[in-house]
Motif scaffolding. Sequence first.
Motif, PDB file in Angstrom:
ATOM      1  N   LYS A 157      44.075  83.889 -33.872  1.00 10.63           N
ATOM      2  CA  LYS A 157      45.081  84.713 -33.139  1.00 10.63           C
ATOM      3  C   LYS A 157      44.729  85.263 -31.916  1.00 10.63           C
ATOM      4  O   LYS A 157      45.619  84.966 -30.823  1.00 10.63           O
ATOM      5  CB  LYS A 157      45.751  85.936 -33.999  1.00 10.63           C
ATOM      6  N   ALA A 172      50.607  67.979 -37.516  1.00  8.95           N
ATOM      7  CA  ALA A 172      50.769  68.795 -36.239  1.00  8.95           C
ATOM      8  C   ALA A 172      51.651  67.971 -35.272  1.00  8.95           C
ATOM      9  O   ALA A 172      51.472  66.908 -34.689  1.00  8.95           O
ATOM     10  CB  ALA A 172      49.655  69.428 -35.581  1.00  8.95           C
ATOM     11  N   ILE A 224      43.718  73.140 -40.281  1.00  8.15           N
ATOM     12  CA  ILE A 224      43.740  74.163 -39.637  1.00  8.15           C
ATOM     13  C   ILE A 224      44.441  75.373 -40.624  1.00  8.15           C
ATOM     14  O   ILE A 224      45.618  75.113 -41.074  1.00  8.15           O
ATOM     15  CB  ILE A 224      44.492  74.487 -38.086  1.00  8.15           C
ATOM     16  N   ARG A 231      49.022  79.407 -44.693  1.00  7.64           N
ATOM     17  CA  ARG A 231      49.451  78.129 -44.575  1.00  7.64           C
ATOM     18  C   ARG A 231      48.138  77.173 -43.978  1.00  7.64           C
ATOM     19  O   ARG A 231      47.182  77.660 -43.395  1.00  7.64           O
ATOM     20  CB  ARG A 231      50.242  77.985 -43.286  1.00  7.64           C
ATOM     21  N   PHE A 263      42.605  79.182 -37.551  1.00  6.92           N
ATOM     22  CA  PHE A 263      43.547  79.404 -36.599  1.00  6.92           C
ATOM     23  C   PHE A 263      42.994  80.799 -35.998  1.00  6.92           C
ATOM     24  O   PHE A 263      43.136  81.762 -36.901  1.00  6.92           O
ATOM     25  CB  PHE A 263      45.126  79.387 -36.725  1.00  6.92           C
ATOM     26  N   VAL A 266      47.580  73.390 -42.417  1.00 10.43           N
ATOM     27  CA  VAL A 266      48.326  72.323 -41.711  1.00 10.43           C
ATOM     28  C   VAL A 266      47.336  71.283 -41.272  1.00 10.43           C
ATOM     29  O   VAL A 266      46.203  71.585 -40.555  1.00 10.43           O
ATOM     30  CB  VAL A 266      48.872  72.786 -40.394  1.00 10.43           C
ATOM     31  N   CYS A 290      44.302  76.413 -30.540  1.00  6.25           N
ATOM     32  CA  CYS A 290      43.958  77.849 -30.612  1.00  6.25           C
ATOM     33  C   CYS A 290      43.207  78.144 -31.808  1.00  6.25           C
ATOM     34  O   CYS A 290      43.491  78.927 -32.683  1.00  6.25           O
ATOM     35  CB  CYS A 290      45.210  78.728 -30.656  1.00  6.25           C
ATOM     36  N   SER A 291      42.594  77.117 -32.303  1.00 11.54           N
ATOM     37  CA  SER A 291      41.756  77.240 -33.550  1.00 11.54           C
ATOM     38  C   SER A 291      40.061  77.168 -33.224  1.00 11.54           C
ATOM     39  O   SER A 291      39.833  77.143 -31.931  1.00 11.54           O
ATOM     40  CB  SER A 291      42.105  75.981 -34.242  1.00 11.54           C
ATOM     41  N   ALA A 306      45.411  82.447 -29.400  1.00 13.93           N
ATOM     42  CA  ALA A 306      46.729  82.274 -29.014  1.00 13.93           C
ATOM     43  C   ALA A 306      47.088  83.428 -28.125  1.00 13.93           C
ATOM     44  O   ALA A 306      48.069  82.777 -27.218  1.00 13.93           O
ATOM     45  CB  ALA A 306      47.500  82.145 -30.341  1.00 13.93           C
ATOM     46  N   ASP A 316      48.394  69.917 -29.889  1.00 16.49           N
ATOM     47  CA  ASP A 316      49.277  71.214 -30.576  1.00 16.49           C
ATOM     48  C   ASP A 316      48.569  72.229 -30.325  1.00 16.49           C
ATOM     49  O   ASP A 316      47.454  72.597 -30.358  1.00 16.49           O
ATOM     50  CB  ASP A 316      49.398  70.843 -31.901  1.00 16.49           C
ATOM     51  N   LEU A 346      48.964  74.860 -32.256  1.00 11.17           N
ATOM     52  CA  LEU A 346      47.806  75.270 -33.382  1.00 11.17           C
ATOM     53  C   LEU A 346      46.716  74.853 -33.349  1.00 11.17           C
ATOM     54  O   LEU A 346      45.670  75.717 -34.035  1.00 11.17           O
ATOM     55  CB  LEU A 346      48.717  74.834 -34.889  1.00 11.17           C
ATOM     56  N   ALA A 364      46.171  78.797 -41.346  1.00 15.52           N
ATOM     57  CA  ALA A 364      46.726  79.957 -40.425  1.00 15.52           C
ATOM     58  C   ALA A 364      47.274  80.742 -41.446  1.00 15.52           C
ATOM     59  O   ALA A 364      48.557  80.573 -41.912  1.00 15.52           O
ATOM     60  CB  ALA A 364      47.921  79.299 -39.471  1.00 15.52           C
TER      61      ALA A 364
END
Length: 354
Positions: free
Chosen positions: A343, A111, A99, A104, A341, A106, A122-123, A346, A117, A119, A101
């Motif tokens: 936003k 995770a 992912i 970053r 990811f 990850v 919300c992808s 999220a 998770d 992260l 973000a």
Amino acid sequence: MSQQTQLFDRYLDDDGPAALVIREHLMPVEGPDGVLFPATFAAGDGFPGGYNIDPPPTRDEPWKTPNVCLIDSVGSQANRIEPLFMQQKYQHLVPQIVIKAGEREVNILEAGHRAGDALVRCSELQKELQDAFRMVLAGDAEPLARIAPTSLVFGVWDSRDTQAKLPRLISSTVRAFDVQRLTRGAVYIPPVDYANMDVFTEEEKAKAEGNSKSPLAQRGFVHNPASGSHGGVIAQGGIHRDAILGLAALRLLHGGNDEKKTLALRRYILGLSLVAYTSNVSSYLRQGCMLVLDPEKPRACVEVHPDGRRPSCAITHDEALAFATVVAEAFGVGESRTVAFEKAKAKADVKKKD
């Protein structure tokens, strides 16, 4: 299927072992009487914070109370083992889902809540994961195994969405017994007398020294002693790591009502589980806690049957990896990819809580 695969298939039989269990006797690198530092936990629910020692030491004779001290929890051990599948040697066994973000990146294997998770949720994977978790609720774990198969090995709970939940197949814990708790003290001495240099007054200095909450102490301008803080423990009753692979729980996984899909799924997850189960967990747990095997107490690995029989078993890591490679290819490992990811997802996820 290979002869090796047929050998491991007995772990998938309904009348097979309930679990595999490893016990490793450990000791600090300094020796059996060395000081080690357990994990510390925040205060809450009546727990004062610090080391998790049960029962808590008595006030009068703390060294005489038989006790058990948690050195590394199930969750912490899982977080040490699961990223194994990011290593080049094992990458072919699972999809490498990353992912992105901002700057970053990850891997889902890093995770904290794995496929559950925030992260990951919300992808770009959101809809795909929701559908996979709903299929878990309907009795088909195959779609989730295509995205995040280690979530079936180390457990997952989609607690913020579908409520789908899968138990850990592998649990590993490190505990020390009959520990003697130690404390330590230290003092910070500033390199110059700042009061003498008119940075502040002698009166302000006198009030701040010895008061760790004082701004002057917190910023390092005055003497600041720290006494009676955690100083580690000595494990007078030894230390051991217990690792369990729950075969009975693994046999509850289904690929819907399709027996062939179910067998392929169970073989695949068994292969991943055996690789993780037979791996060498890092000796370094944290500062002041580096543990190695006790050469005088051999590692024990047993099959535990429903009737209580405990015959020994000797599965090497190389055998586990060879088996996992064969069954992963037969199952068809999911696609590796990098997703973004989002936003907006999220923000919408946070509003669900409101």
